[in-house]
Structures are given as structure tokens and as C-alpha cells.
Design a protein around this motif. Structure first.
Motif, PDB file in Angstrom:
ATOM      1  N   SER A  99       0.840  -1.204   0.000  1.00  0.00           N
ATOM      2  CA  SER A  99       0.000   0.000   0.000  1.00  0.00           C
ATOM      3  C   SER A  99       0.872   1.249   0.000  1.00  0.00           C
ATOM      4  N   GLY A 100       1.949   1.234   0.782  1.00  0.00           N
ATOM      5  CA  GLY A 100       2.867   2.369   0.808  1.00  0.00           C
ATOM      6  C   GLY A 100       3.521   2.616  -0.540  1.00  0.00           C
ATOM      7  N   LYS A 101       3.882   1.527  -1.214  1.00  0.00           N
ATOM      8  CA  LYS A 101       4.506   1.663  -2.537  1.00  0.00           C
ATOM      9  C   LYS A 101       3.522   2.265  -3.531  1.00  0.00           C
ATOM     10  N   VAL A 102       2.253   1.856  -3.468  1.00  0.00           N
ATOM     11  CA  VAL A 102       1.236   2.435  -4.346  1.00  0.00           C
ATOM     12  C   VAL A 102       1.113   3.935  -4.084  1.00  0.00           C
ATOM     13  N   LEU A 103       1.073   4.323  -2.819  1.00  0.00           N
ATOM     14  CA  LEU A 103       0.945   5.740  -2.466  1.00  0.00           C
ATOM     15  C   LEU A 103       2.138   6.544  -2.991  1.00  0.00           C
ATOM     16  N   ALA A 104       3.343   6.025  -2.808  1.00  0.00           N
ATOM     17  CA  ALA A 104       4.545   6.729  -3.273  1.00  0.00           C
ATOM     18  C   ALA A 104       4.557   6.831  -4.794  1.00  0.00           C
ATOM     19  N   ASP A 105       4.191   5.741  -5.469  1.00  0.00           N
ATOM     20  CA  ASP A 105       4.182   5.746  -6.934  1.00  0.00           C
ATOM     21  C   ASP A 105       3.165   6.728  -7.484  1.00  0.00           C
ATOM     22  N   LEU A 106       1.964   6.732  -6.909  1.00  0.00           N
ATOM     23  CA  LEU A 106       0.920   7.652  -7.357  1.00  0.00           C
ATOM     24  C   LEU A 106       1.361   9.102  -7.143  1.00  0.00           C
ATOM     25  N   PHE A 107       1.989   9.365  -5.991  1.00  0.00           N
ATOM     26  CA  PHE A 107       2.477  10.719  -5.691  1.00  0.00           C
ATOM     27  C   PHE A 107       3.501  11.159  -6.732  1.00  0.00           C
ATOM     28  N   CYS A 108       4.473  10.312  -7.017  1.00  0.00           N
ATOM     29  CA  CYS A 108       5.537  10.674  -7.956  1.00  0.00           C
ATOM     30  C   CYS A 108       4.992  10.920  -9.357  1.00  0.00           C
ATOM     31  N   ARG A 109       4.032  10.126  -9.763  1.00  0.00           N
ATOM     32  CA  ARG A 109       3.454  10.318 -11.095  1.00  0.00           C
ATOM     33  C   ARG A 109       2.692  11.636 -11.168  1.00  0.00           C
ATOM     34  N   LYS A 110       1.965  11.967 -10.115  1.00  0.00           N
ATOM     35  CA  LYS A 110       1.245  13.244 -10.091  1.00  0.00           C
ATOM     36  C   LYS A 110       2.230  14.414 -10.109  1.00  0.00           C
ATOM     37  N   LEU A 111       3.287  14.295  -9.322  1.00  0.00           N
ATOM     38  CA  LEU A 111       4.253  15.389  -9.241  1.00  0.00           C
ATOM     39  C   LEU A 111       4.963  15.589 -10.571  1.00  0.00           C
ATOM     40  N   THR A 112       5.340  14.502 -11.217  1.00  0.00           N
ATOM     41  CA  THR A 112       6.031  14.597 -12.502  1.00  0.00           C
ATOM     42  C   THR A 112       5.135  15.234 -13.559  1.00  0.00           C
ATOM     43  N   ARG A 113       3.866  14.836 -13.587  1.00  0.00           N
ATOM     44  CA  ARG A 113       2.942  15.399 -14.560  1.00  0.00           C
ATOM     45  C   ARG A 113       2.630  16.866 -14.271  1.00  0.00           C
ATOM     46  N   GLY A 114       2.768  17.267 -12.999  1.00  0.00           N
ATOM     47  CA  GLY A 114       2.479  18.649 -12.637  1.00  0.00           C
ATOM     48  C   GLY A 114       3.644  19.591 -12.824  1.00  0.00           C
ATOM     49  N   ASN A 115       4.786  19.069 -13.278  1.00  0.00           N
ATOM     50  CA  ASN A 115       5.985  19.896 -13.504  1.00  0.00           C
ATOM     51  C   ASN A 115       6.371  20.701 -12.261  1.00  0.00           C
ATOM     52  N   ILE A 116       6.295  20.053 -11.111  1.00  0.00           N
ATOM     53  CA  ILE A 116       6.668  20.705  -9.854  1.00  0.00           C
ATOM     54  C   ILE A 116       8.188  20.764  -9.750  1.00  0.00           C
ATOM     55  N   VAL A 117       8.708  21.904  -9.329  1.00  0.00           N
ATOM     56  CA  VAL A 117      10.157  22.057  -9.160  1.00  0.00           C
ATOM     57  C   VAL A 117      10.621  21.171  -8.006  1.00  0.00           C
ATOM     58  N   LYS A 118      11.627  20.357  -8.261  1.00  0.00           N
ATOM     59  CA  LYS A 118      12.120  19.443  -7.235  1.00  0.00           C
ATOM     60  C   LYS A 118      13.020  20.181  -6.234  1.00  0.00           C
ATOM     61  N   PRO A 119      12.881  19.876  -4.953  1.00  0.00           N
ATOM     62  CA  PRO A 119      13.743  20.496  -3.939  1.00  0.00           C
ATOM     63  C   PRO A 119      15.119  19.857  -3.906  1.00  0.00           C
ATOM     64  N   ASP A 120      16.005  20.458  -3.114  1.00  0.00           N
ATOM     65  CA  ASP A 120      17.348  19.905  -2.934  1.00  0.00           C
ATOM     66  C   ASP A 120      17.361  18.774  -1.911  1.00  0.00           C
TER      67      ASP A 120
END
Length: 235
Positions: A99-120
Motif C-alpha cells: 500500500s505504501g509503494k502504491v501511495l509513493a508511486d501515485l504521488f511521484c506520477r502526479k508530481l512529474t505530470r504537474g511539472n513541480i520544481v524538485k527540492p534539494d
């Protein structure tokens, strides 16, 4: 033709099952497309704390207008409702890492599609050692490691530590949450990068992230974001 049939059978045999409904998963995730579509997106939200808002005309929620938090912005792609609640609870309280892996994967896909600037740097919300031993793991740290690995961002779980084994936040109202967090965290190193994202699983009021962001106030040049999987809407 035979090879194609064999490949189709192999795909079905090795495709992960949806954790919610049991159907074949989608995009190599343990969640099917139908259940993914049922997750409530958090697009219409406060641009600072990601609180779901009634209309798109609002830019900031009333709380962020009257008392802006220490963090500057947030990225929280889902509302804490229905299916996402089950995934978070299975991960957080039952130790279901799938379940945790699904949550992390979904988050990363949303963030990538949203063109969010990555932090340091990613800074997970710390648990007190006693709470970590009781639960068996820190869910924020686990998510931060998954997200950091996928997005190639450094994770530092020693930068902020929890000094007080205070009551669980989800059991308290807003004022009690604020009182509960007084002197709860400590900054272990003041040498900070220019852009930090605080990582948590679910945000209810933002008080925990605000308390951590307050530790960085000595450096006004730092950009502080709050990243989480889901945001609890107002009741």
C-alpha cells in the motif's frame, strides 16, 4: 501469434492485483485504473496549504490569508477520502508496504505530470523513537525514501528530530495540536540547502509541518515546501 498469446498470458499471471478491488493492477501498480479514477484529486485547493476549497476563485484559504504558515507552498495531490483512506491506514497502521509503494508511486506520477520544481532535500516528519519502536517504522521516512529514490532527491532523516513523545495528532483538535507540538522538534544542523520539502503522509491542519518549518526561520532565503499524499478536507 503463439508468442503474442504467451506474452498476454504472462502479463496476466505477473500483473499485480488491485489492493482495493482485487482486479488486475494498472501500469504495474497494485491498483487498477478504475480504483485510481475513484481517488479524489485535490486540484481545487489553497495554493499554500492545499486545503480543498469550494471554488476555484479562491487562491488561499482563510487560515493562510490571516496567518500564513512558515512553509511557502505545498503539493498534496489527493483528498483524504474513501479509497485513499484505506490505502493510508493499511500502510501506516498495518505495515502493508505494498500500500505504501502504491501511495509513493501515485504521488511521484502526479508530481512529474504537474511539472513541480524538485527540492534539494527531503525532510520526513520525524517520529519519537518510542513511537517508531511501537509502530515498527516511520511512515513519513519510508515514503520519503521511496519518493527520493524515484525522483533522485536526497533524504535527510537526521536533520530534524522529535524530542517529545507527544500524543498522536489525529486524535486532537486544532488548538490541541498546536499545544501538542510546542518544543516537540529540534533542528540538529543549521547548514541547510536552498530548497527543502517536508514529507508527511496525511495533512490535517498543517500544524506539524508548520512547527518543523519554524525551525528554519533563521534562514529567510530557504524555500520550504510541504509534500504529502493526501489532505483532509474541512468537515
Amino acid at each position: 501469434m503463439i508468442n503474442k498469446c504467451i506474452k498476454n498470458v504472462q502479463n496476466k499471471l505477473f500483473l499485480p492485483s488491485c489492493l482495493i478491488c482485487g482486479a488486475p493492477g494498472s501500469d504495474n501498480l497494485s491498483i487498477c485504473q478504475a480504483c485510481t479514477d475513484k481517488l479524489r484529486d485535490n486540484q481545487q485547493c489553497c495554493q499554500c496549504c492545499s486545503l480543498p476549497l469550494a471554488t476555484q476563485a479562491q487562491v488561499l484559504c482563510p487560515a493562510c490569508q490571516t496567518s500564513p504558515p512558515r512553509f511557502h507552498s505545498s503539493f498534496i495531490p489527493y483528498q483524504y477520502r474513501e479509497e485513499i483512506i484505506n490505502l493510508v491506514r493499511n500502510f501506516k497502521f498495518s505495515g502493508n508496504m505494498t500500500s505504501g509503494k502504491v501511495l509513493a508511486d501515485l504521488f511521484c506520477r502526479k508530481l512529474t505530470r504537474g511539472n513541480i520544481v524538485k527540492p534539494d532535500l527531503l525532510v520526513p516528519v520525524p517520529l519519537h523513537p518510542a513511537r517508531t519502536r511501537q509502530r515498527g517504522f516511520n511512515q513519513a521516512l519510508w515514503l520519503a525514501n521511496q519518493i527520493g529514490q524515484q525522483l533522485n532527491i536526497e533524504v535527510n532523516h537526521k536533520l530534524v528530530t522529535r524530542r517529545v513523545n507527544s500524543a498522536s495528532q489525529h486524535l486532537l483538535n486544532k488548538q490541541a495540536r498546536l499545544n501538542n507540538l510546542k518544543q516537540a522538534f529540534r533542528l540538529e544542523n543549521k547548514h541547510l540547502p536552498g530548497h527543502i520539502a517536508i514529507i508527511d503522509d496525511v495533512v490535517t491542519t498543517g500544524s506539524t509541518a508548520n512547527a518543523i518549518a519554524n525551525l528554519f526561520k533563521h534562514n529567510s532565503d530557504i524555500v520550504i515546501q510541504l509534500w504529502a499524499i493526501a489532505r483532509t478536507p474541512l468537515k
